[in-house]
Design an enzyme around this catalytic site. Structure first.
Site, PDB file in Angstrom:
ATOM      1  N   TYR A  29      -2.387  -0.358  10.496  1.00  0.00           N
ATOM      2  CA  TYR A  29      -2.394  -0.958   8.994  1.00  0.00           C
ATOM      3  C   TYR A  29      -0.996  -0.418   8.258  1.00  0.00           C
ATOM      4  CZ  TYR A  29      -3.766  -1.095   4.222  1.00  0.00           C
ATOM      5  OH  TYR A  29      -4.077  -1.590   2.839  1.00  0.00           O
TER       6      TYR A  29
ATOM      7  N   SER B 176       0.798  -1.255   0.038  1.00  0.00           N
ATOM      8  CA  SER B 176       0.191   0.052  -0.008  1.00  0.00           C
ATOM      9  C   SER B 176       0.954   1.027   0.116  1.00  0.00           C
ATOM     10  CB  SER B 176      -0.829   0.053   1.235  1.00  0.00           C
ATOM     11  OG  SER B 176      -1.591   1.251   1.375  1.00  0.00           O
TER      12      SER B 176
END
Length: 265
Positions: free
Chosen positions: A158, A145
């Site tokens: 995250y 990501s």
């Protein structure tokens, strides 16, 4: 050079029941690949299997699997290797996030994110790397990501898990540099999928970053395009990747100048 055809290539995709995993399966099949699809929801995988069979006359192999269950991963991967013999690529796409300030984060959510996003990805990869080394070919594609490059408030855990994925991917690439096994990191920004049903149930984050959201088909197509190529990273959209690059050189400046933008979750 990008691949022109994936005919008869056997490609494992984790987290394949929805979002970019589902789109990658469909696009790969449209180019002649045989997708091997893994996800927890067997019902959803069966629907995708029927869709691909109807449209492309290819029957994907499907398996119900929670990648955080290491024993189940070993059983399923051994079964797939025995059944298919030639596996050309693994796309580690399974993952999830929960956006909370760290002071309010649930210890169970913290553990689960690392179990799925990091440990699960590593165990899946560990099952295939020795097999690929024997054949001296293959491709490992890890979906990380942009958050792994540029953390933001409320994505602390995250982002940490995706930072770990990037570190693992870069190290593995160097370990395999003298082989014919390619290793690619995929770094998308926010994608219009059901990921945010869990990560951001209020919808506030999606509303605040709407200009940066990409469609799952865009990301899936970019990923499928690089299968079999020596591509280091796929970053999308370019605007968020540019911000992440700037952050690497001027972290204090970016944190100060973009404080309001980064704090919109």
């Amino acid at each position: 050079m990008r691949n022109k055809s994936l005919k008869n290539r056997k490609i494992i995709i984790t987290g394949a029941s929805s979002g970019i995993g589902k789109e990658m399966a469909i696009i790969a099949a449209s180019r002649g690949a045989v997708p091997i699809l893994l996800a927890r929801s067997l019902d959803k995988l069966q629907m995708i299997q029927r869709h691909i069979h109807h449209d492309y006359d290819i029957v994907p192999d499907i398996h119900s699997l929670d990648v955080s269950d290491s024993d189940a991963v070993r059983l399923v991967f051994n079964e797939m290797i025995e059944k298919h013999k030639d596996i050309d690529a693994l796309i580690n796409n399974a993952g999830f996030g929960v956006f909370d300030y760290f002071s309010e984060a649930s210890p169970d959510d913290i553990k689960r994110m690392f179990e799925v996003n990091v440990i699960g990805l590593m165990v899946c990869t560990r099952m295939l790397v020795p097999y690929m080394l024997k054949r001296n070919r293959g491709h490992i594609i890890n979906v990380a990501s942009i958050a792994g490059k540029l953390a933001t408030p409320k994505s602390t855990v995250y982002a940490a898990s995706k930072h770990a994925v990037l570190g693992f991917t870069n190290g593995l690439r160097m370990e395999l540099a003298k082989t014919n096994i390619h290793v690619t990191a995929v770094n998308p920004g926010p994608i219009r999928t059901n990921f945010f049903d869990i990560a951001d149930p209020s919808g506030q984050y999606i509303a605040n970053v709407s200009r940066y959201i990409v469609e799952p088909e865009q990301v899936a197509k970019r990923v499928v395009n690089v299968i079999g190529t020596n591509t280091r990273e796929v970053n999308i959209p370019w605007t968020m990747n540019a911000g992440a690059r700037l952050y690497q050189f001027f972290p204090r400046l970016v944190e100060k100048a973009a404080a309001n933008l980064l704090n919109k979750k």
